[in-house]
Design an enzyme around this catalytic site. Structure first.
Site, PDB file in Angstrom:
ATOM      1  N   ALA A   1       0.841  -1.201   0.000  1.00 26.75           N
ATOM      2  CA  ALA A   1       0.000   0.000   0.000  1.00 26.75           C
ATOM      3  C   ALA A   1       0.872   1.246   0.000  1.00 26.75           C
ATOM      4  CB  ALA A   1      -0.918  -0.004   1.228  1.00 26.75           C
TER       5      ALA A   1
ATOM      6  N   TYR B 231       8.231  11.327  -3.540  1.00 29.13           N
ATOM      7  CA  TYR B 231       7.862   9.908  -3.551  1.00 29.13           C
ATOM      8  C   TYR B 231       9.085   9.034  -3.362  1.00 29.13           C
ATOM      9  CZ  TYR B 231       6.651   5.349  -5.555  1.00 29.13           C
ATOM     10  OH  TYR B 231       6.505   4.005  -5.770  1.00 29.13           O
TER      11      TYR B 231
END
Length: 315
Positions: free
Chosen positions: A74, A142
């Site tokens: 996730a 990220y």
């Protein structure tokens, strides 16, 4: 074993969960369905709808299930959104990761398999192929957030004895891949061509990526259940492939004559990446099996079937 897989309504982790079920494991899925699809969830798994940022909900699930292994996929995986909203990116990927690690320790989990990132972590390398010990120089939030969790795993193993394995993926492709993101070029090109939309290539088509088919990624996750403790592995094909080559593969498989539209490269995109995967061969006993030509054929066939089914449903 009982294995808790996060993100298994999504592309990669749903295939991993399927393989774990097929291997006879008791699989629990945790996903908030923000990007994944409920249709991807294996019916033999217990499913919890949960945001990994919700510490109380995570703790309650781990207390009830007590998984022996956690497989964590996730993530906030949209590189562009991470650039726009770095705080949100960190909340999901770093704080959500810590929530899972601490809940795993509290519930007696023995092993934590983490899906990391290669290209976004290494940044723009000065040599190819890139080994695991190459300096980490991410150029996007990220890349920073995904790599940071690796440090927590190393630290928590030293503090509490939680074994871990990190799998740094190249560009994964295959059935169930979403076109809603810059990484899924096979899905993007296939869906655009099938819909009669002119595909867009950012840059001149020469950007280099390292693609790996989904079944090879799944086999790495199976191997990581027993091997590679405390190690980090690049998981990809070890082959250089340009954006133009991917486009031409998809176009040929669809039998079309469309030409791409070229647009400026987007901020945060690296120019070239290819991974050294020899360590995974030595220590994980893993090597990729599916060629780009075969993987492209399977992937395009999947999107053709999906488009055909959708068209039939509307008639």
């Amino acid at each position: 074993m009982k294995i808790l897989v996060t993100g298994a309504a999504g592309f990669i982790a749903s295939h991993v969960a399927d393989a774990y079920v097929k291997a006879g494991h008791d699989v629990v899925i945790l996903d908030d369905l923000s990007r994944g699809r409920k249709a991807n969830i294996n019916a033999q798994c217990r499913f919890y709808s949960c945001d990994i940022r919700n510490r109380q909900a995570v703790d309650n699930i781990f207390a009830a299930e007590k998984p022996a292994v956690v497989n964590h996929h996730a993530a906030q995986m949209d590189v562009r959104r991470g650039v726009r909203e770095p705080l949100y990116d960190a909340e999901v990927n770093i704080l959500g990761g810590i929530n899972l690690i601490e809940a795993a320790i509290a519930s007696g989990t023995k092993r934590f398999i983490y899906a990391g990132t290669a290209g976004a972590g290494y940044g723009e390398p000065d040599r190819l192929p890139v080994p695991e010990d190459y300096p980490i120089n991410p150029i996007t939030p990220y890349g920073v957030s995904k790599h940071t969790v690796e440090h927590y795993l190393f630290t928590f193993r030293a503090l509490y004895g939680l074994d871990y394995v990190v799998l740094r993926y190249g560009n994964v492709y295959g059935p169930r891949q979403s076109s809603q993101g810059e990484a899924g070029v096979f899905a993007i090109f296939a869906e655009q061509m099938l819909a009669g939309v002119q595909p867009v290539i950012y840059g001149n088509g020469a950007k280099i990526r390292d693609y790996v088919y989904i079944s090879d990624v799944v086999s790495a996750n199976l191997a990581a259940l027993e091997r590679g403790t405390g190690e980090i592995f690049n998981i990809s094909s070890g082959a250089e492939t340009s954006d133009q080559e991917v486009f031409e593969h998809v176009r040929a498989l669809l039998g079309m004559s469309v030409s791409p539209r070229y647009a400026p490269i987007r901020p945060g995109e690296i120019d070239r990446i290819c991974l050294d995967i020899s360590k995974a061969g030595r220590l994980l006993g893993w090597t990729p099996r599916v060629s780009l030509a075969e993987g492209a054929s399977r992937t395009v066939a999947y999107f053709q079937e999906t488009a055909s089914t959708a068209a039939a449903a509307t008639n």
